[in-house]
Design an enzyme around this catalytic site. Structure first.
Site, PDB file in Angstrom:
ATOM      1  N   GLU A 253       0.881  -1.170   0.000  1.00  0.00           N
ATOM      2  CA  GLU A 253       0.000   0.000   0.000  1.00  0.00           C
ATOM      3  C   GLU A 253       0.912   1.211   0.000  1.00  0.00           C
ATOM      4  O   GLU A 253       1.612   1.477   0.984  1.00  0.00           O
ATOM      5  CB  GLU A 253      -0.912  -0.025   1.236  1.00  0.00           C
ATOM      6  CG  GLU A 253      -2.043   0.992   1.164  1.00  0.00           C
ATOM      7  CD  GLU A 253      -1.796   2.225   2.003  1.00  0.00           C
ATOM      8  OE1 GLU A 253      -0.738   2.868   1.841  1.00  0.00           O
ATOM      9  OE2 GLU A 253      -2.651   2.551   2.823  1.00  0.00           O
ATOM     10  N   CYS A 287      -2.680   8.452   3.910  1.00  0.00           N
ATOM     11  CA  CYS A 287      -2.515   8.124   2.490  1.00  0.00           C
ATOM     12  C   CYS A 287      -3.796   8.356   1.697  1.00  0.00           C
ATOM     13  O   CYS A 287      -3.748   8.523   0.480  1.00  0.00           O
ATOM     14  CB  CYS A 287      -2.055   6.684   2.329  1.00  0.00           C
ATOM     15  SG  CYS A 287      -3.192   5.469   3.043  1.00  0.00           S
TER      16      CYS A 287
END
Length: 486
Positions: A253, A287
């Protein structure tokens, strides 16, 4: 602004709390004050090699346990984490500046992952494959992949741990966890918890240290079967390049650059509230933050005015339990704060307008990494604020006129993690769902949970955290074909 000292924390390798081989330590610095609030053992190459051998031994034991037996241990760990909830939350406030309420997200991720993944593993079904000539039966079975190494970002110290720990343990893998050296404290405290409950030796190992020594040793080793990480795209590329000493499964990720698109038919208050939260919660160090807020021209002025008003009302401070009104703390490091100023300066020099913030607030410790929540309007694709992942409390806002323009702007990025759209036009929803180039498309609201897949496309990653899909990173498939006797 009074901080707490957490003392010295050791590595957790092979079920033991140990000093680093060379006796070195890392100072953990509170970003709110600049004070050292803990020391942790600083791992090096020798410690990484010990962790690899430990995890190899741990895998042989853990993978042979039944899922029921693994679940007993995972439940025991979950209970122990809950018992230490306050201490862990306080540690995260001190090591990376989040508020006490935000630190519960990290605890929740760990306890939910430890509870949910055994059930998800139990619910995995063997795939039966038809045989068109009726000569065999065929099925696919899942087995633990092997030793997994997890590289974790500093922004959600224990949430990131939970996203890896839950599926790895449920699948039957052993795990080496390398937290960031910026926020290793709470993860090292998890090592103490594992030690206190006599968790099986070698199944989980925890160490932090320079990437050039620790990560390179782990990544280039032929022992790991799985490399998984949460971090920047550049770091992901380095891990992939270093991993080619053997064939390893990869789950990553990586960076994001989320468009947050608001059409004139949207529910204005819902969009406004979520835009503020996704810009400044965790000091914007997320994020999936609203990186580029795109507002239809017919409501742009109204939105900008309301957004500035909401931003100016946010409470800035040191978010310990005693200060529940604090919404936003400092950023994690001085270099990250300097980067925020550079992003604003670049945008303004290219025609954007600094609407609010952009300064060091008064009344806070000079050695802390404080910056006001900041609003910049009129951003364009030529600006770094549009191109780069902000990862800090600077909101960039721009207007658009047509659906085509919004799509083109949204997709004009190398990243493809999260995206958000707010509209009540069903045809538009269908089009944007099809054409937005992002792994997550959230419409008229935001939801994250351990059972919902979280992952990106393009330069934002490989695979998924959360949900049953994460188990796939830690499992290998075997085809079993049996001849039918006549």
């Amino acid at each position: 602004m009074r901080t707490q000292n957490f003392g010295y924390k050791k590595l957790y390798i092979d079920g033991q709390l140990v000093d680093a081989a060379k006796g070195k330590k890392i100072n953990v610095v509170c970003p709110a004050t600049g004070e050292v609030i803990a020391e942790v053992a600083k791992a090096g190459k020798e410690d990484a090699e010990k962790a690899l051998l430990s995890a190899q031994k741990g895998f042989k034991y853990w993978s042979k346990l039944s899922l029921a037996e693994r679940t007993v241990w995972m439940t025991k760990l979950r209970t122990a984490v809950l018992e230490k909830e306050h201490e862990l939350r306080t540690a995260m406030v001190h090591e990376m500046g989040k508020n006490y309420a935000g630190a519960y997200e990290d605890i929740e991720a760990v306890i939910n992952a430890l509870e949910w993944y055994p059930g998800a593993m139990k619910n995995l079904r063997e795939e039966q494959i038809p045989d068109y000539e009726n000569t065999h039966t065929h099925k696919m079975i899942s087995k633990p992949a092997g030793v997994a190494v997890a590289y974790l970002a500093w922004n959600f110290p224990l949430l990131n741990v939970g996203f890896k720990l839950g599926p790895a343990l449920a699948a039957g893998c052993s795990l080496i966890i390398k937290p960031s050296t910026l926020s290793p404290l709470s993860t090292y405290m998890l090592g103490e918890i594992l030690h206190d409950i006599d968790f099986p030796a070698g199944v989980v190992n925890i160490l932090a240290g320079p990437s050039g020594e620790v990560a390179t040793t782990l990544t280039t080793s032929k022992i790991p079967a799985v490399l998984t990480m949460i971090g920047s795209t550049e770091t992901g590329k380095k891990v992939i390049a270093d991993s080619t000493t053997s064939i390893k499964k990869l789950g990553m990720e990586l960076g994001g650059n989320a468009p947050f698109i608001i059409f004139e038919d949207a529910d204005f208050e819902i969009a406004l509230n979520l835009a503020v939260v996704l810009s400044f919660w965790n000091s914007g160090q997320i994020c999936v933050a609203a990186n580029r807020i795109m507002v239809h021209k017919n409501i742009y002025d109204k939105f900008l005015k309301a957004f500035i008003k909401r931003t100016s009302a946010l409470k800035l401070g040191f978010g310990i339990k005693e200060n529940p009104e604090v919404f936003m703390g400092p950023v994690v490091s001085r270099s990250d704060r300097d980067r925020m100023f550079e992003l604003v300066e670049d945008a303004v020099s290219k025609g954007a307008t600094l609407e609010y913030g952009g300064k060091i607030p008064k009344g806070f410790p000079e050695k802390g990494n404080w910056i006001e929540p900041t609003v910049v309007s009129g951003i364009t694709p030529e600006m770094n604020l549009f191109r780069q992942e902000t990862f800090g409390p600077v909101a960039g806002i721009m207007s658009f006129e047509t659906d085509d323009e919004a799509l083109e702007l949204a997709n004009d990025t190398e990243y493809g993690l999260a995206s958000y759209i707010f509209t009540n036009n069903h045809q538009r929803i269908e089009r944007f769902t099809d054409e937005l180039e992002f792994g997550e498309i959230q419409i008229n609201g935001v939801k994250y949970a351990i059972y919902l897949p979280h992952g990106g496309i393009k330069n934002s990653g490989i695979g998924h955290d959360c949900s049953h899909l994460a188990l796939g990173d830690y499992l290998v498939k075997k085809r079993v074909s049996i001849a039918i006797k006549y």
